[in-house]
Design a protein around this motif. Sequence first.
Motif, PDB file in Angstrom:
ATOM      1  N   PRO A  21       1.216  22.340  36.404  1.00  0.00           N
ATOM      2  CA  PRO A  21       2.465  22.730  35.658  1.00  0.00           C
ATOM      3  C   PRO A  21       3.407  23.732  36.319  1.00  0.00           C
ATOM      4  N   GLU A  22       2.913  24.818  36.963  1.00  0.00           N
ATOM      5  CA  GLU A  22       3.513  25.635  37.689  1.00  0.00           C
ATOM      6  C   GLU A  22       4.298  25.146  39.292  1.00  0.00           C
ATOM      7  N   GLY A  23       3.355  24.343  39.692  1.00  0.00           N
ATOM      8  CA  GLY A  23       3.845  23.514  40.959  1.00  0.00           C
ATOM      9  C   GLY A  23       4.915  22.671  40.640  1.00  0.00           C
ATOM     10  N   LEU A  24       4.813  21.885  39.574  1.00  0.00           N
ATOM     11  CA  LEU A  24       5.955  21.148  39.025  1.00  0.00           C
ATOM     12  C   LEU A  24       6.995  21.732  38.655  1.00  0.00           C
ATOM     13  N   ALA A  25       6.970  22.916  38.243  1.00  0.00           N
ATOM     14  CA  ALA A  25       8.413  23.585  37.833  1.00  0.00           C
ATOM     15  C   ALA A  25       8.793  24.167  38.982  1.00  0.00           C
ATOM     16  N   SER A  26       8.114  24.608  39.991  1.00  0.00           N
ATOM     17  CA  SER A  26       8.815  25.099  41.305  1.00  0.00           C
ATOM     18  C   SER A  26       9.313  23.984  42.006  1.00  0.00           C
ATOM     19  N   GLY A  27       8.583  22.766  42.141  1.00  0.00           N
ATOM     20  CA  GLY A  27       9.212  21.779  42.998  1.00  0.00           C
ATOM     21  C   GLY A  27      10.428  21.286  42.323  1.00  0.00           C
ATOM     22  N   ILE A  28      10.542  21.285  41.092  1.00  0.00           N
ATOM     23  CA  ILE A  28      11.877  20.586  40.182  1.00  0.00           C
ATOM     24  C   ILE A  28      12.979  21.701  40.676  1.00  0.00           C
ATOM     25  N   GLU A  29      12.589  22.987  40.548  1.00  0.00           N
ATOM     26  CA  GLU A  29      13.716  24.078  40.875  1.00  0.00           C
ATOM     27  C   GLU A  29      14.186  24.198  42.459  1.00  0.00           C
ATOM     28  N   HIS A  30      13.174  23.740  43.357  1.00  0.00           N
ATOM     29  CA  HIS A  30      13.548  23.566  44.575  1.00  0.00           C
ATOM     30  C   HIS A  30      14.424  22.298  44.886  1.00  0.00           C
ATOM     31  N   MET A  31      13.840  21.295  44.254  1.00  0.00           N
ATOM     32  CA  MET A  31      14.829  20.079  44.275  1.00  0.00           C
ATOM     33  C   MET A  31      16.208  20.364  43.712  1.00  0.00           C
ATOM     34  N   ARG A  32      16.250  20.905  42.632  1.00  0.00           N
ATOM     35  CA  ARG A  32      17.639  21.028  41.858  1.00  0.00           C
ATOM     36  C   ARG A  32      18.589  22.119  43.025  1.00  0.00           C
ATOM     37  N   VAL A  33      17.983  23.061  43.573  1.00  0.00           N
ATOM     38  CA  VAL A  33      18.639  23.757  44.672  1.00  0.00           C
ATOM     39  C   VAL A  33      19.250  22.892  45.544  1.00  0.00           C
ATOM     40  N   GLU A  34      18.497  22.195  46.374  1.00  0.00           N
ATOM     41  CA  GLU A  34      18.825  21.298  47.436  1.00  0.00           C
ATOM     42  C   GLU A  34      19.773  20.299  47.004  1.00  0.00           C
ATOM     43  N   PHE A  35      19.569  19.833  45.680  1.00  0.00           N
ATOM     44  CA  PHE A  35      20.481  18.832  45.323  1.00  0.00           C
ATOM     45  C   PHE A  35      21.841  19.472  45.175  1.00  0.00           C
ATOM     46  N   GLY A  36      22.112  20.634  44.785  1.00  0.00           N
ATOM     47  CA  GLY A  36      23.365  21.348  44.747  1.00  0.00           C
ATOM     48  C   GLY A  36      23.713  21.373  46.297  1.00  0.00           C
ATOM     49  N   LEU A  37      23.072  21.710  47.294  1.00  0.00           N
ATOM     50  CA  LEU A  37      23.628  21.915  48.483  1.00  0.00           C
ATOM     51  C   LEU A  37      23.852  20.736  49.397  1.00  0.00           C
ATOM     52  N   GLU A  38      23.279  19.438  48.860  1.00  0.00           N
ATOM     53  CA  GLU A  38      23.214  18.249  49.486  1.00  0.00           C
ATOM     54  C   GLU A  38      24.675  17.705  49.651  1.00  0.00           C
ATOM     55  N   THR A  39      25.009  17.209  50.868  1.00  0.00           N
ATOM     56  CA  THR A  39      26.486  16.597  50.843  1.00  0.00           C
ATOM     57  C   THR A  39      26.299  15.050  51.340  1.00  0.00           C
ATOM     58  N   ASP A  40      25.079  14.698  51.578  1.00  0.00           N
ATOM     59  CA  ASP A  40      24.917  13.016  51.855  1.00  0.00           C
ATOM     60  C   ASP A  40      24.658  12.317  50.360  1.00  0.00           C
ATOM     61  N   LYS A  41      25.639  11.332  50.238  1.00  0.00           N
ATOM     62  CA  LYS A  41      25.724  10.685  48.741  1.00  0.00           C
ATOM     63  C   LYS A  41      24.318  10.009  48.588  1.00  0.00           C
ATOM     64  N   GLY A  42      23.815   9.277  49.605  1.00  0.00           N
ATOM     65  CA  GLY A  42      22.263   8.700  49.401  1.00  0.00           C
ATOM     66  C   GLY A  42      21.387   9.696  49.171  1.00  0.00           C
ATOM     67  N   ARG A  43      21.414  10.853  49.954  1.00  0.00           N
ATOM     68  CA  ARG A  43      20.090  11.717  49.571  1.00  0.00           C
ATOM     69  C   ARG A  43      20.421  12.337  48.052  1.00  0.00           C
ATOM     70  N   ARG A  44      21.683  12.338  47.977  1.00  0.00           N
ATOM     71  CA  ARG A  44      21.861  13.292  46.455  1.00  0.00           C
ATOM     72  C   ARG A  44      21.537  12.267  45.394  1.00  0.00           C
ATOM     73  N   PHE A  45      21.770  11.155  45.580  1.00  0.00           N
ATOM     74  CA  PHE A  45      21.352   9.931  44.672  1.00  0.00           C
ATOM     75  C   PHE A  45      19.921   9.862  44.302  1.00  0.00           C
ATOM     76  N   ALA A  46      19.159   9.719  45.492  1.00  0.00           N
ATOM     77  CA  ALA A  46      17.702   9.858  45.813  1.00  0.00           C
ATOM     78  C   ALA A  46      17.150  11.077  44.822  1.00  0.00           C
ATOM     79  N   MET A  47      17.472  12.216  45.392  1.00  0.00           N
ATOM     80  CA  MET A  47      17.109  13.294  44.521  1.00  0.00           C
ATOM     81  C   MET A  47      17.271  13.310  42.992  1.00  0.00           C
TER      82      MET A  47
END
Length: 89
Positions: A21-47
């Motif tokens: 559960p901790e790893g899942l929460a950490s991975g989701i948080e990491h993904m949300r941060v990268e999602f906010g920084l991502e500029t490529d539309k395809g990668r954003r949609f995938a995330m």
Amino acid sequence: MEFYDQMRRFFGTDDLGAVSPEGLASGIEHMRVEFGLETDKGRRFAMWSLLYMLSSAPDLDVAFKDPGDRDAARTFMDLLDKANASDDS
């Protein structure tokens, strides 16, 4: 970005059942941060799609400025809901 590439990048495995559960929460948080920084539309949609499947996606109006992208996300949501409904039958 391939689905399993995302899984390995953010959760360190292809098997979410093996993630604590901790790893899942950490991975989701990491993904949300990268999602906010991502500029490529395809990668954003995938995330966003994976975040949606994990019940952690930002709202469509926050995630996608382009109306076409929001429509594509709604279509994805509808298709996933239909697939899940057929699994329940």
